[in-house]
Design an enzyme around this catalytic site. Structure first.
Site, PDB file in Angstrom:
ATOM      1  N   ASN A   1       4.807  -9.092  12.231  1.00 54.99           N
ATOM      2  CA  ASN A   1       3.477  -8.393  11.807  1.00 54.99           C
ATOM      3  C   ASN A   1       2.834  -9.399  10.618  1.00 54.99           C
ATOM      4  OD1 ASN A   1       3.821  -6.381  13.524  1.00 54.99           O
ATOM      5  ND2 ASN A   1       4.336  -4.972  11.828  1.00 54.99           N
TER       6      ASN A   1
ATOM      7  N   TYR B   1       2.921   9.827  -0.547  1.00 54.58           N
ATOM      8  CA  TYR B   1       4.053   9.460   0.323  1.00 54.58           C
ATOM      9  C   TYR B   1       5.431   9.549  -0.417  1.00 54.58           C
ATOM     10  CZ  TYR B   1       0.341   6.651   2.504  1.00 54.58           C
ATOM     11  OH  TYR B   1      -0.812   6.306   3.150  1.00 54.58           O
TER      12      TYR B   1
ATOM     13  N   LYS C   1       3.239  -1.087   8.979  1.00 54.20           N
ATOM     14  CA  LYS C   1       4.700  -0.670   8.438  1.00 54.20           C
ATOM     15  C   LYS C   1       5.527  -0.634   9.255  1.00 54.20           C
ATOM     16  CE  LYS C   1       5.413   3.809   9.687  1.00 54.20           C
ATOM     17  NZ  LYS C   1       6.868   4.416   9.780  1.00 54.20           N
ATOM     18  N   SER C   2       6.904  -0.920   8.813  1.00 52.39           N
ATOM     19  CA  SER C   2       8.022  -1.022   9.714  1.00 52.39           C
ATOM     20  C   SER C   2       9.169  -0.973   8.812  1.00 52.39           C
ATOM     21  CB  SER C   2       7.893  -2.032  10.826  1.00 52.39           C
ATOM     22  OG  SER C   2       9.210  -1.944  11.333  1.00 52.39           O
TER      23      SER C   2
ATOM     24  N   ASP D   1       1.029  -1.116  -0.006  1.00 55.97           N
ATOM     25  CA  ASP D   1      -0.055  -0.148  -0.023  1.00 55.97           C
ATOM     26  C   ASP D   1       0.738   1.239  -0.091  1.00 55.97           C
ATOM     27  OD1 ASP D   1      -3.006   1.073   0.833  1.00 55.97           O
ATOM     28  OD2 ASP D   1      -1.348   2.346   1.735  1.00 55.97           O
TER      29      ASP D   1
ATOM     30  N   ARG E   1      10.462  -6.682  12.786  1.00 58.25           N
ATOM     31  CA  ARG E   1       9.127  -6.320  13.228  1.00 58.25           C
ATOM     32  C   ARG E   1       8.140  -6.496  11.868  1.00 58.25           C
ATOM     33  NH1 ARG E   1       9.857  -0.808  16.412  1.00 58.25           N
ATOM     34  NH2 ARG E   1      10.468  -1.652  18.471  1.00 58.25           N
TER      35      ARG E   1
ATOM     36  N   HIS F   1      -7.523   9.800  -1.850  1.00 56.84           N
ATOM     37  CA  HIS F   1      -7.014   9.626  -0.485  1.00 56.84           C
ATOM     38  C   HIS F   1      -7.668  10.282   0.481  1.00 56.84           C
ATOM     39  CE1 HIS F   1      -2.686   9.286   1.189  1.00 56.84           C
ATOM     40  NE2 HIS F   1      -3.526   8.833   2.131  1.00 56.84           N
TER      41      HIS F   1
END
Length: 283
Positions: free
Chosen positions: A244, A52, A234-235, A47, A240, A110
């Site tokens: 997740n 971004y 997110k990471s 995503d 992590r 968005h």
């Protein structure tokens, strides 16, 4: 239970992986590496968004992965600066170019921006309908739309959004918008699923995590998927990212689910901007 990501059916006949990898606030220079790690672990849903500023790096990682394009579900979102239909068309072309793809699996408005563009997000939505008709967007949807925004689309547009990506987490369950989606076959995608980390120290979450031998993040993400929502934590930390991913080999019982849901604080729990007033437009 196997750690297999469920594929959920959209209202247009397509399917979407329930767990994805998000790249919000990941710097462009770090994005390709993070996405590459996610794909290596097994994520198949990425995503991103025009705002971004890391679509190109997402595309680079996907192309470098060696995976078939058809095996990866890619979402992006229209910039707040491109709501006028001609601007939206140019921006969408830019998304495909940045990703290096000839189609995208899901494209979203968005933010509704009801205080800008004469409040006309319907014309913007009709531009997205064009992208779906010509096959360059397999599915289309919205993000941060409130119930009145969705009701307006229902009366003035032809296509029902496939998803509505909204803020959802234990401190802000956003039930009114989720319930509208459930009634009208619009899937909910939850952004900020762990409330930017704020819920991870909550005593209820840590207690359930300790009882199950899981991390607080895994417990919260599992709560989301058992409610039927789509999430994309997110990471940039490999451990992590992997942690997740492992949320489909255990379950929360009804008591745990109710305990987490009861943490809802209503509007006081909202972490992000309110869609009725948010009006930021990138330069």
């Amino acid at each position: 239970m196997a750690n297999t990501i469920p594929a959920i059916s959209l209202n247009d006949g397509n399917t979407i992986p329930q767990l994805g990898f998000g790249v919000f606030q990941i710097e462009p220079r770090d994005t390709a590496q993070a996405v590459s790690k996610a794909l290596e672990i097994g994520y198949r849903h990425i995503d991103t968004a025009q705002m971004y500023r890391n679509e190109a790096e997402v595309g680079q990682a996907i192309h470098a992965s060696g995976l078939d394009r058809s095996d990866i579900f890619v979402t992006s979102k229209l910039s707040n600066a491109a709501h006028r239909p001609d601007d939206a068309r140019r921006a969408f072309d830019g998304t495909l170019k940045a990703l290096g793809m000839d189609y995208i699996d899901l494209f979203l408005i968005h933010w509704p921006l009801p205080t800008l563009y004469d409040g006309d997000f319907v014309s913007t939505w009709k531009a997205l309908e064009e992208f779906q008709r010509d096959g360059r967007a397999r599915s289309i949807g919205v993000s941060n739309f409130q119930v009145p925004h969705l009701e307006r689309l229902a009366t003035e547009a032809q296509v029902v959004p496939a998803v509505n990506q909204i803020e959802v987490h234990p401190y802000f369950t956003n039930d009114e918008v989720r319930e509208y989606g459930q009634k009208h076959n619009i899937l909910t995608e939850g952004w900020s699923p762990i409330a930017q980390g704020k819920v991870l120290d909550d005593p209820t979450i840590t207690d359930i995590a300790e009882l199950l031998g899981r991390t607080p993040a895994q417990v919260v993400l599992r709560w989301h998927v058992q409610r039927g929502d789509i999430i994309f934590p997110k990471s940039t930390t490999p451990a992590r990212i992997e942690e997740n991913f492992h949320i489909f080999d255990f379950e929360l019982d009804d008591t745990a689910m109710e305990r987490i849901t009861s943490l809802d604080r209503g509007e006081a729990g909202r972490q992000g901007a309110h869609p009725d007033t948010f009006d930021w437009v990138p330069a």
